[in-house]
Design an enzyme around this catalytic site. Sequence first.
Site, PDB file in Angstrom:
ATOM      1  N   GLU A 152       0.834  -1.215   0.000  1.00  0.00           N
ATOM      2  CA  GLU A 152       0.000   0.000   0.000  1.00  0.00           C
ATOM      3  C   GLU A 152       0.863   1.257   0.000  1.00  0.00           C
ATOM      4  O   GLU A 152       0.745   2.125   0.876  1.00  0.00           O
ATOM      5  CB  GLU A 152      -0.960  -0.030   1.183  1.00  0.00           C
ATOM      6  N   GLU A 169      -4.114  -9.203   0.534  1.00  0.00           N
ATOM      7  CA  GLU A 169      -4.531  -8.884   1.902  1.00  0.00           C
ATOM      8  C   GLU A 169      -6.044  -8.810   1.921  1.00  0.00           C
ATOM      9  O   GLU A 169      -6.643  -8.156   1.062  1.00  0.00           O
ATOM     10  CB  GLU A 169      -3.897  -7.565   2.342  1.00  0.00           C
TER      11      GLU A 169
HETATM   12  C1  GAL Z   1      -3.908  -2.742   5.621  1.00  0.00           C
HETATM   13  C2  GAL Z   1      -2.402  -2.663   5.792  1.00  0.00           C
HETATM   14  C3  GAL Z   1      -1.947  -3.499   6.958  1.00  0.00           C
HETATM   15  C4  GAL Z   1      -2.792  -3.230   8.151  1.00  0.00           C
HETATM   16  C5  GAL Z   1      -4.213  -3.511   7.815  1.00  0.00           C
HETATM   17  C6  GAL Z   1      -5.128  -3.344   9.004  1.00  0.00           C
HETATM   18  O1  GAL Z   1      -4.395  -1.763   4.801  1.00  0.00           O
HETATM   19  O2  GAL Z   1      -1.760  -3.101   4.636  1.00  0.00           O
HETATM   20  O3  GAL Z   1      -0.602  -3.214   7.245  1.00  0.00           O
HETATM   21  O4  GAL Z   1      -2.621  -1.906   8.516  1.00  0.00           O
HETATM   22  O5  GAL Z   1      -4.616  -2.631   6.809  1.00  0.00           O
HETATM   23  O6  GAL Z   1      -6.451  -3.521   8.656  1.00  0.00           O
END
Ligand code: GAL
Length: 797
Positions: free
Chosen positions: A414, A491
Site C-alpha cells: 500500500e 490482503e
Molecule cells: C492494511 C495494511 C496493513 C494493516 C491492515 C489493518 O491496509 O496493509 O498493514 O494496517 O490494513 O487492517
Amino acid sequence: MFSKLVSFLVLFVAVMPSMAQPREAIDFNGDWFFTLEDDLQFRRADFSPTNWKKVSLPHDWSIGFDFGEEYPAGNAGGALPGGVGWYRKTFQLPKKDKGSHHILYFGGVYRYAEVWINGKYLGENINGYLSFEHDLTPHLRYGSEQNVIAVRVDNSLQPNSRWYTGSGIYRDVRLEKRSSVHLLREETFITTPEVSTGKSLLRVQSAFNQKTAGQARKVALKLQDKNKNIVAKKTITLSDNQFEDQLEVSGIALWTPDNPTLYDLHITVLDHTNKVLDVLQYQVGFRFFHFDEQKGFSLNGESFKLWGVCLHHDLGALGAAFNKSAAKRQLMMMKDMGVNAIRTAHNPPAEEFLDLCDELGFLVQNEAYDMWAKRKNKFDYHIDFKEHHIDDLISLVKRDRNHPSVFMWSIGNEIREQFDSTGIAFTKRMTEVVKKLDPTRPVTAALTETNYDKNFIAQAQALDVLGFNYKYFDYDRLPTEFKGVPLIASETTSALQTRGVYDSVQDTIQLWPASSQDKFVTNGNPDFTVSAYDNVAAYWGTSHERAWLEVKKRKFLGGIFVWTGFDYLGEPVPYPYPARSSYYGIVDLAGLPKDVYYMYQSEWADTEVLHLLPHWNWKEGEQVDVWCYYNNADEVELFLNGHSLGRRSKTEDKLHAEWKVPFEAGELKVTKIKDGAVVQEIVKKTAGKPVDIVVNVEHDRYAVDGKTDLHFLTVSLVDENGIVVPDNDVELSFIPQDNVTIAGTDNGYQADLSSLSNTKRSTYKGLAVGIARKHNPEKEAKIMIKSNTIEKEIRIK
Ligand code: GAL
C-alpha cells in the site's frame, strides 16, 4: 584377522585429531552487557561498565516495560518505549586462529546500529529488518588479550512504524570463522532450471572473497537426501575466482507444502593437496510454479490455491526478540489450520524463520517495504529510502534467494506512490534490480484502492503478479482493468475479535470504525473488547467467511493472504489507548486460537473439525447465538440438556451452522451427521466456581534441531468437574523454582497494560499462557503457579 582390522580402525578413529572446521559459526548470543544510558565513551575498548545488565541475545528492550500512553510510538506502535541502548561483549580468540577471517553477523537490529571493535568504528546499519556483517579480522587480538565489541542501537526517532518494532539486537548474532580464502554466501545462487520426478537440474553459482583464488583449486558439489544418501556429485576445477555449474539429478521427490522434501547441498572448496578450505551447506527443494491470469496459481504442474496468512514479526510476550521455537509454534499452529503460504508483512523476516518455512512447508511472499519515499510515519524508513532502498533490496534478495519456501518478492505494501508517476519509475527500477539477481521468482506489490487511474494501472502492469488488498466487491473488475497480470488477494479480511468474548450477533457485519470519518469505533465495548463471532470488521475489511468465500469462488485469484494469522503488538484498531495490540488475528497474541481458527481448519485442513461456540455460562433465559464450524458432514444437530434444537447445515454462502438458543444451564451438545449416522460429537457444559488449574506444557512439538528451547504453559482455570470457567478470572503468579526463568506471560487480552515480561498474569476468559525458559535444557525444571486459593507445581522434563 577381521577383528584385528576392526580394533585397528577403532584405535585409528579414536586417536585421529578432530579436524578443524574450515568454516565455523560461533554462537555469539551469550554474555552481553546492556544499558539504556547513552554515552560515546561506551565505544572505547578500555571503558569498564558498571551496573550494566547482563543479557542474552536476541534481546528486545522495549518489551520489558509496562504499556503506557506517554510513549511517542503511540498505541499503533505498541505503546512501548524506544530510546537508545548500548551493548558490549568481551571475548578472546586462540592464537591458532590468527590468519583466519572473523566475520561478525547480525541477523537484525532495530534500529540504527553502530558497531565498534576494540574502539575501531566499523559502520552503521540502517535497515532494521535486514542482516549485516562486519569483517573484524584486521582489528582482532589473539591469545590472552581481550576483544571488545560495542554496539549502539538508536530507536529514539518515534513514531517510525505502523506496528510494534521492538528495540535492540533482536535477532541472532554469530561470529563466523572462515579460511582466508572462502566463498561468499551473498554471491551463491542455487536454482533448479529443470524440475521433474524424472531428470532435474541443480545449478550452483558462487564467488570467492578475494581475487587470489589461486590457492583454491577445486570445488566439490555433493547433493544428499536426508538419509545422507548421495543423490549427485561432481568436482569442478577452478579457473577463476567464481564458478557456475550444474548437477544432473534423477528421481528426486518434489518439494510441496504437504511434503516439503529437502536435500542437503555441500559446496566444498579444496586446495591442490585436497585440503578443505571452505564448506557451504544449503537445504535445497525442487519445485516449480506458475501464475496464470485466468487459472490462478499452480505448483509442480497442479492447480494450487494459496491459503495464506499475513504475519508481523513479533512473537507476542517475547516481543521482537526472535526465537526459533516460538516461531515454530506459530507456524505449526498455522500448519494445523491448513495454511500453506505466508506473507511476511511488511518486512523481511529472520533468516531462521525462512529455514522453518523450508522445513515445515510454507510458500513465502517475502516483502521489502511498507513505504517508499512518501511517509506513513514521521520517522519511518522513508527518511532513508532514497539513499538505501536499492542496496537494501539487493541485500534482501541475495540473503533469501536460496530458500525453496520463498516464491515471490514483494517490493511494497500500500505504497503512497501507487497513484503517481514516481510509483511507476520506482516499480520498474526495483523490479529490474530484483530480476537481475533472481530471474526465477515473480515480483509483486500489494496495491489498494479502487481508483483505477492510469498511473495505478501502469504500476500494476510493471509487476509480474498484482497483489490486491481488500475491496472484494471489485475483484471481478480486476482482470479487465489489469489485462494480462496474474492476481492474488494479497490482503483480505481485517475482521476484529477478542478471544472468548461473545456479543449478540446483528443482522449485518458491524464495521468498527464505520468509515474514514471515524478514527475509532463510536459504539464499541467499554472494556475494549470485540465479539469473537465472525461479525465485526474494520470498514475497509469484512468477515473472515465473506473474504474467504469471495476468493474461493474465483479461479483467477491465485490465493488469499488473510490479515492476520496472529494478533500482533500495535495497531489496535478499532480502539484508542489502553488498547495496545491488534484484534485482527485468527489466533490471539498469547497463541490461543479464536473460534474462527476452526472455520479455516474446516475449509483448508485434512482434519475432522467440529467446533462449537460460545461457552455455556449465561444468564437464565438470555438468548444466545450458537455457532458450529464443521466439515465432512451433511449436517449438525444441537441438543440442550438432551432436547434437540434442530439440525442445521452450512450453505454456499455461510461456512457455519447457527441457532438462537434461550439459555438454560447444563449441557449443550452438537453432533455431526454423515450419511444418516452420527460420526462425531462434542459437549459444552456450564462451569461452576474456579477451584483448580490444568496446565498443558507444550514442548517437544516446537523443538528445533532436537532441542527444546522454550516451553509454553497453557493454563486453564477449571471448576470441580474440570470445566473451563469463562467468567471468573483470577490472577496467577508464575514462580520459578528450579532451573528456569519465566520469559513472559500473556492472556491475549488487547488492553492488559502490565508488561508482558511480568511473572504475574490474570487468566482471561479462563486461559493464560506462561513461557518458561530452562537454564539447563537437559535437566528438569520446576515452576509453581499460584493464585490466592490455587497452588500447583509444574515439572518440565
Ligand atoms: C492494511 C495494511 C496493513 C494493516 C491492515 C489493518 O491496509 O496493509 O498493514 O494496517 O490494513 O487492517
